[in-house]
Design a protein around this motif. Structure first.
Motif, PDB file in Angstrom:
ATOM      1  N   THR A 165       4.247   4.084   4.891  1.00 51.43           N
ATOM      2  CA  THR A 165       5.649   4.468   4.756  1.00 51.43           C
ATOM      3  C   THR A 165       6.448   3.855   5.891  1.00 51.43           C
ATOM      4  O   THR A 165       5.902   3.159   6.765  1.00 51.43           O
ATOM      5  N   ASN A 211       0.854  -1.201   0.000  1.00 49.06           N
ATOM      6  CA  ASN A 211       0.000   0.000   0.000  1.00 49.06           C
ATOM      7  C   ASN A 211       0.887   1.247   0.000  1.00 49.06           C
ATOM      8  O   ASN A 211       1.750   1.419   0.864  1.00 49.06           O
ATOM      9  N   PRO A 212       0.726   2.141  -0.988  1.00 44.11           N
ATOM     10  CA  PRO A 212       1.618   3.331  -1.029  1.00 44.11           C
ATOM     11  C   PRO A 212       1.405   4.304   0.129  1.00 44.11           C
ATOM     12  O   PRO A 212       2.231   5.175   0.353  1.00 44.11           O
ATOM     13  N   ARG A 213       0.298   4.150   0.862  1.00 44.51           N
ATOM     14  CA  ARG A 213       0.066   5.045   1.990  1.00 44.51           C
ATOM     15  C   ARG A 213       0.835   4.610   3.237  1.00 44.51           C
ATOM     16  O   ARG A 213       0.890   5.340   4.209  1.00 44.51           O
TER      17      ARG A 213
END
Length: 247
Positions: free
Chosen positions: A72, A68-70
């Motif tokens: 980090t 998921n790019p959200r």
């Protein structure tokens, strides 16, 4: 054989020298990062790690694994996200006022002084029995025109209609032309400009006595009050055959 020929025949060989070679000197290397020469610039060096044999690491997902790019390395991304509401099936359940229903410019700023405001309320039911006429029932006389009973009126004038009896309209031949009237001077209805006049030519006062001009005087002949410079003159030219005077 001369000595110079022996020197040219046998060349000098550096390997026969007794001195140490270049490998004798232990200088620090300039390759890699281990024991690098401190006086030389060292470029960044990277190395590859070893292959891990652990089973848990060997069964890890490949590059096709979706992350998921959200998410980090510091946690979940906190950027706000918005979505569009679906269409309402019943429009009567959603009656909130729109942005045009508000008038923020009419609201006084908070914390600033404001003058008191008053409003007139509606007439109560007990005042319905009051027979006093309201203010709209009074009709005041106009203040325009001369017929005012208790008001000062400015003088008013009226213009009568043009009569055709004795007028030039009976005979258009007697109508005045453009040159019949005189031109109104601009000084009558505008500021009068200053006027100037020129006087006659005047002459300087003088007498009628005739006086000599500058050419009538000979200052070079004045010998009374000035010293006279010596003057010489040339004699008369004589013939070459004249006998000189011998005394």
């Amino acid at each position: 054989m001369p000595e110079t020929d022996q020197v040219c025949k046998y060349r000098h060989i550096a390997a026969k020298e007794r001195g140490p070679g270049p490998g004798r000197y232990a200088l620090p290397p300039t390759l890699g990062f281990s024991s690098h020469d401190a006086t030389k610039k060292m470029e960044p060096a990277y190395s590859f790690g070893r292959r891990l044999i652990h089973k848990a690491i060997k069964d890890s997902p490949g590059p096709a694994y979706f992350i998921n790019p959200r998410i980090t390395r510091h946690g979940k991304d906190g950027t706000p996200s918005y979505s569009l509401l679906s269409r309402q099936s019943d429009l009567q359940t959603f009656k909130t006022p729109s942005a045009r229903a508000y008038y923020p410019e009419k609201v006084h700023p908070q914390g600033e002084k404001i003058a008191p405001k008053y409003s007139i309320g509606f007439r109560t039911r007990f005042r319905k029995l009051d027979q006093n006429p309201p203010s709209s029932k009074y009709i005041l006389p106009t203040v325009l025109g001369p017929a005012q009973p208790n008001k000062l009126s400015a003088p008013s004038y009226s213009m009568t209609g043009r009569s055709k009896i004795g007028c030039y309209l009976e005979d258009l031949a007697n109508a005045p032309g453009p040159g019949h009237t005189t031109k109104v001077e601009t000084d009558v209805y505008m500021s009068k400009v200053p006027h100037y006049s020129l006087r006659s030519r005047t002459f300087m006062p003088h007498d009628g006595v005739k006086k000599p001009g500058p050419g009538a005087h000979f200052p070079e002949n004045v010998k009374i009050n000035k010293p006279n410079a010596p003057s010489y003159s040339l004699g008369v030219r004589h013939a070459e055959y004249v006998c000189p005077l011998i005394t």
